[in-house]
Enzyme design. Structure first.
Site, mmCIF file in Angstrom:
data_model
loop_
_atom_site.group_PDB
_atom_site.id
_atom_site.type_symbol
_atom_site.label_atom_id
_atom_site.label_comp_id
_atom_site.label_asym_id
_atom_site.label_seq_id
_atom_site.Cartn_x
_atom_site.Cartn_y
_atom_site.Cartn_z
ATOM 1 N N LYS A 163 0.812 -1.218 0.000
ATOM 2 C CA LYS A 163 0.000 0.000 0.000
ATOM 3 C C LYS A 163 0.841 1.261 0.000
ATOM 4 C CE LYS A 163 -3.122 -2.965 0.133
ATOM 5 N NZ LYS A 163 -2.154 -4.072 0.165
ATOM 6 N N SER A 217 -4.904 -10.845 -1.844
ATOM 7 C CA SER A 217 -3.502 -10.552 -2.057
ATOM 8 C C SER A 217 -3.208 -10.693 -3.542
ATOM 9 C CB SER A 217 -2.643 -11.535 -1.266
ATOM 10 O OG SER A 217 -1.327 -11.561 -1.761
#
Length: 570
Positions: free
Chosen positions: A125, A471
């Site tokens: 992120k 993911s």
């Protein structure tokens, strides 16, 4: 030309004597105070191997900034390790951290009036978070990826962190011993760097180069590669050049550049998280970049890089055959890349790529006219179960459709318990809900769950849908980002155990075999759940965050609320 357009605010004039006194306390003299101030923002920490080298990399870039007439000012921001936060409540912090990273960098640079900056990111992120801040601030900036990890090795096979997660499922089903699980654990991650497949970090690193905010050839270097020294030197030179030429991030990251970014995601079988991050980044530039536009690009773009998790190779293998530039040159030659887009070199993509040659005697990157698949590695799904869309990664997926009964869980933990207790059977469609941006809150990734299914041999026998995320390491027919999410009354909240769900990734359809009238009746009986958090950052995030289809940003205001959309869609 005044290169201190921003920093003069805190360094010029008699009234700024106190400010200069503070700067002098840190060892700055008249020369340094009178030079442009260049922020060096990194996500260095000891929480994850992705970021562990970033302090040293920042130091190297600072030396280059000094050599090129700037005064570097280093600071760090947070970064959550997705791999360590995975599979428990900690993962709710991951997507939230993207906003905190962008916000904290914005505050630091605004408060201290830096003239330009370099952003260095490691874990998932932090890459979009830094690029969001670059677009928001619109000051001369260069992005640098901290680098991939080297692959691990076990019995002649290259390993990544995903192999460890899948080994847990294999161990649970008795396919491997305690000793084998331990050996895989100890060999999968040999040192510093971000997770080694075409997972989210490496996907967004490719994006940084395709969108033009990173220097060419910089996004595939391993974190520990000594050749990175020339990259650090180039970053310092580039940010000072951008300052002199007044080129800013919004000059570079245009709508056409975002299209280039989506192309490279499709071509490399990139992470589904890119479908969250690209709209969020575009939002910071005032650009509307929808999932429908991305889906069109995905459909038009061949998938021709054979990368994990769906393929054979790691990010290091891409580096060895020439890096992301090879993929971009293939797209350019095929007429699929906007070559006129400006980049941080001050040149266009076409100019940067003119000398790139396609590497021979390798099968990491296929010729674009002989791809692994004629369409890209991601697909947007829509239907009565996801009126506002869902996303599935089809790169390397052996099965593109599935029809079966729903096994419903209102949290990730409950689904994982069911899998480990072997309650999921071939043919089932696992539904995990109330894990969306608001419902989680934070839209957890589900690698522990999807890897456990694969480890038990159910990866191609079952499907999974969720209003949470996956993911970049997830593979198989796993559909995430289902919108509207369950917490606001989306259709995923209304389905029941045994309802028949159909997923057709080729046609782009996700539906439940229920009539509109039945869904309306169930809607009348549905009650919104109590929020999981009533104070702190997660509660604040839940109140502010928008839909996954718009990037799950916290400052987004649509013409109609997601709740209204959920009601009227039935």
């Amino acid at each position: 030309m005044n290169l201190k357009e921003q920093s003069k605010t805190v360094t010029s004039g008699p009234e700024r004597a106190p400010h200069r006194a503070m700067l002098r306390a840190m060892g700055l003299g008249d020369k340094e105070i009178n030079q442009p101030f260049i922020g060096i923002a990194s996500t260095w920490n000891e929480a994850t191997p992705c970021n562990i080298t970033l302090r040293d990399q920042s130091e190297a870039i600072k030396k280059s900034v000094i050599a090129n007439g700037g005064t570097p000012r280093e600071f760090i921001t947070i970064s959550v390790s997705d791999a360590i936060a995975m599979g428990h409540e900690g993962m709710k912090s991951s997507l939230v951290s993207r906003e905190i990273i962008a916000d904290s960098i914005e505050l630091m640079i605004r408060a201290h009036c830096y003239d330009g900056w370099v952003g260095i990111a490691g874990c998932d992120k932090s890459l979009p978070g830094i690029m969001m801040a670059m677009l928001r601030l619109n000051l001369p900036a260069v992005f640098l990826y901290g680098g991939t990890i080297m692959p691990g090795h076990y019995h002649g096979k290259d390993l990544t962190i995903v192999d460890v997660y899948e080994a847990v499922g294999a161990h649970n089903s008795g396919k491997i011993s305690d000793k084998e699980l331990y050996e895989i654990e100890c060999t999968a991650c040999p040192g510093a760097g971000s997770c080694g497949g075409q997972f989210t970090a490496n996907t967004m690193a490719c994006v940084s180069e395709a969108i033009g905010i990173a220097l060419p050839h910089t996004s595939s270097y391993p974190a520990i590669d000594p050749e990175r020294a020339k990259v650090h030197k180039a970053c310092g030179e580039a940010v000072m050049n951008l300052l002199k030429t007044t080129i800013s991030p919004r000059d570079i990251m245009t709508k056409k550049a975002f299209e280039n970014a989506a192309r490279v995601v499709a071509a490399t079988g990139g992470s589904t998280n890119a479908v969250l991050h690209l709209p969020a980044m575009a939002h910071e530039a005032g650009i509307k970049f929808t999932i429908e536009e991305m889906d069109k690009i995905f459909h038009e773009t061949p998938y021709f890089a054979d990368l994990k998790p769906g393929g054979k190779y790691t990010a290091y293998d891409v580096h060895k055959v020439g890096g992301v530039s090879v993929v971009l040159k293939c797209l350019l030659d095929a007429g699929l890349l906007n070559g006129g887009c400006l980049t941080v070199t001050g040149k266009t993509q076409a100019e940067n790529l003119k000398d790139i040659k396609f590497p021979k005697n390798q099968d990491v990157i296929y010729p674009i006219d002989k791809p692994l698949s004629p369409i890209g590695g991601l697909k947007i799904l829509k239907g009565n179960l996801a009126p506002d869309g869902a996303i599935v990664k089809i790169a390397g997926c052996k099965k593109l459709s599935h029809r079966g009964p729903a096994k419903i869980f209102d949290s990730e933990q409950k689904s994982f318990e069911a899998i480990t207790e072997k309650k999921i059977k071939p043919g089932d469609i696992v539904v995990i809900r109330y894990e969306g941006p608001k419902g989680g809150p934070g839209m957890r990734e589900m690698l522990s769950v999807t890897a456990a299914l694969y480890g038990q041999g159910l990866g191609t026998e079952c499907a999974l849908i969720t209003d949470g995320r996956f993911s970049g390491g997830t593979r198989g027919l796993m559909a995430g980002h289902v919108s509207p999410e369950a917490f606001v009354g989306g259709p995923i909240a209304l389905i029941q155990n045994g309802d028949i769900i159909s997923i057709d990734a080729e046609a782009g359809i996700i539906s439940v075999e229920l009539s509109d009238s039945e869904l309306k009746q169930r809607k009348l009986k549905w009650q919104p759940p109590k929020p999981n958090y009533t104070s702190g950052v997660l509660a604040k995030y839940a109140k502010l965050v928008g839909s996954a289809r718009d990037g799950a940003v916290t400052n987004y205001k649509s013409e109609t609320s997601e709740i209204l959309q959920a009601v009227t869609s039935l």
